[in-house]
Write an enzyme that holds these catalytic residues in place. Structure first.
Site, short mmCIF file in Angstrom:
data_model
loop_
_atom_site.label_atom_id
_atom_site.label_comp_id
_atom_site.label_asym_id
_atom_site.label_seq_id
_atom_site.Cartn_x
_atom_site.Cartn_y
_atom_site.Cartn_z
N CYS A 7 0.87 -1.18 0.00
CA CYS A 7 0.00 0.00 0.00
C CYS A 7 0.91 1.24 0.00
O CYS A 7 2.05 1.16 -0.42
CB CYS A 7 -0.99 -0.01 1.16
SG CYS A 7 -0.27 0.18 2.80
N THR A 8 0.41 2.34 0.49
CA THR A 8 1.18 3.58 0.45
C THR A 8 2.22 3.65 1.57
O THR A 8 3.42 3.63 1.31
CB THR A 8 0.24 4.81 0.53
OG1 THR A 8 -0.76 4.70 -0.49
CG2 THR A 8 1.02 6.11 0.34
N GLY A 9 1.77 3.74 2.81
CA GLY A 9 2.67 3.95 3.94
C GLY A 9 2.97 2.73 4.77
O GLY A 9 3.73 2.80 5.73
N ASN A 10 2.35 1.59 4.42
CA ASN A 10 2.56 0.33 5.15
C ASN A 10 2.18 0.47 6.62
O ASN A 10 2.84 -0.06 7.50
CB ASN A 10 3.99 -0.17 4.97
CG ASN A 10 4.21 -1.61 5.40
OD1 ASN A 10 5.24 -1.92 6.00
ND2 ASN A 10 3.28 -2.48 5.13
N THR A 11 1.08 1.20 6.87
CA THR A 11 0.59 1.33 8.25
C THR A 11 -0.89 0.94 8.38
O THR A 11 -1.39 0.85 9.49
CB THR A 11 0.75 2.78 8.77
OG1 THR A 11 0.01 3.67 7.94
CG2 THR A 11 2.21 3.19 8.84
N CYS A 12 -1.58 0.73 7.27
CA CYS A 12 -3.02 0.39 7.33
C CYS A 12 -3.33 -0.87 6.53
O CYS A 12 -3.35 -1.97 7.07
CB CYS A 12 -3.88 1.54 6.78
SG CYS A 12 -3.73 3.10 7.64
N ARG A 13 -3.56 -0.70 5.22
CA ARG A 13 -4.07 -1.80 4.40
C ARG A 13 -3.11 -2.97 4.26
O ARG A 13 -3.49 -4.12 4.49
CB ARG A 13 -4.45 -1.29 3.00
CG ARG A 13 -5.69 -0.45 3.00
CD ARG A 13 -5.93 0.20 1.66
NE ARG A 13 -4.94 1.26 1.46
CZ ARG A 13 -4.91 2.07 0.42
NH1 ARG A 13 -5.80 1.91 -0.55
NH2 ARG A 13 -4.00 3.02 0.32
N ASP A 118 -9.14 2.89 1.18
CA ASP A 118 -8.08 3.41 2.06
C ASP A 118 -8.72 3.99 3.31
O ASP A 118 -9.41 5.01 3.25
CB ASP A 118 -7.28 4.49 1.34
CG ASP A 118 -6.09 4.99 2.15
OD1 ASP A 118 -5.86 4.49 3.27
OD2 ASP A 118 -5.36 5.87 1.64
#
Length: 150
Positions: A7-13, A118
């Site tokens: 994903c984008t920041g590797n903190t959620c999805r 997201d």
């Protein structure tokens, strides 16, 4: 098989997908190595509190430290599953020689071109919605991998 969720920041999805799929794969007896990374991740960040809480409700621990997507990860992966079409495009532009193993999660599992919602900055209910969407897609992924293994 080595699978990386991106994903984008590797903190959620992607960390939610990693933890969920590890749990599903273990139950299904799949021999997979699962990791996650972000196309714009800072190293050593923590998963968002809502992501941790959403998985805790499913009795899945999310002890996660963020990681940027690297050449080494791309080389070692058999399958790279991005959360959005934009992530897939970014990966293809940064790591073009690996583009044959990069798909969006929805593309790989369902053949559709949709993105995974997201939840970043959203309420816990939005995170639960994303968790549930991921869980359904990842169950389908496990079925597909089991079928392909035969």
């Amino acid at each position: 098989m080595d699978i990386i969720f991106v994903c984008t920041g590797n903190t959620c999805r992607s960390p939610m997908a990693e933890a969920l799929f590890k749990s599903i794969a273990e139950r299904e007896g799949l021999n997979v190595n699962v990791r996650s990374a972000g196309v714009f991740a800072s190293p050593n960040g923590k998963a968002t509190p809502h992501a941790v809480e959403a998985l805790f409700e499913k009795h899945i621990a999310l002890n996660h430290v963020s990681s940027p997507l690297t050449e080494e990860l791309m080389e070692s992966a058999d399958l790279v599953l991005a959360m959005t079409h934009q992530h897939k495009q970014i990966i293809a532009s940064q790591f073009g020689r690996y583009r044959d193993k990069v798909f969006t999660l929805k593309e790989y599992v369902t053949g559709s071109h949709g993105d995974v919602l997201d939840p970043f900055g959203g309420s816990i209910d939005i995170y639960k919605q994303t968790r549930d969407e991921l869980e359904e897609l990842l169950r389908q992924l496990a079925k597909q991998l089991k079928k392909d293994r035969r």
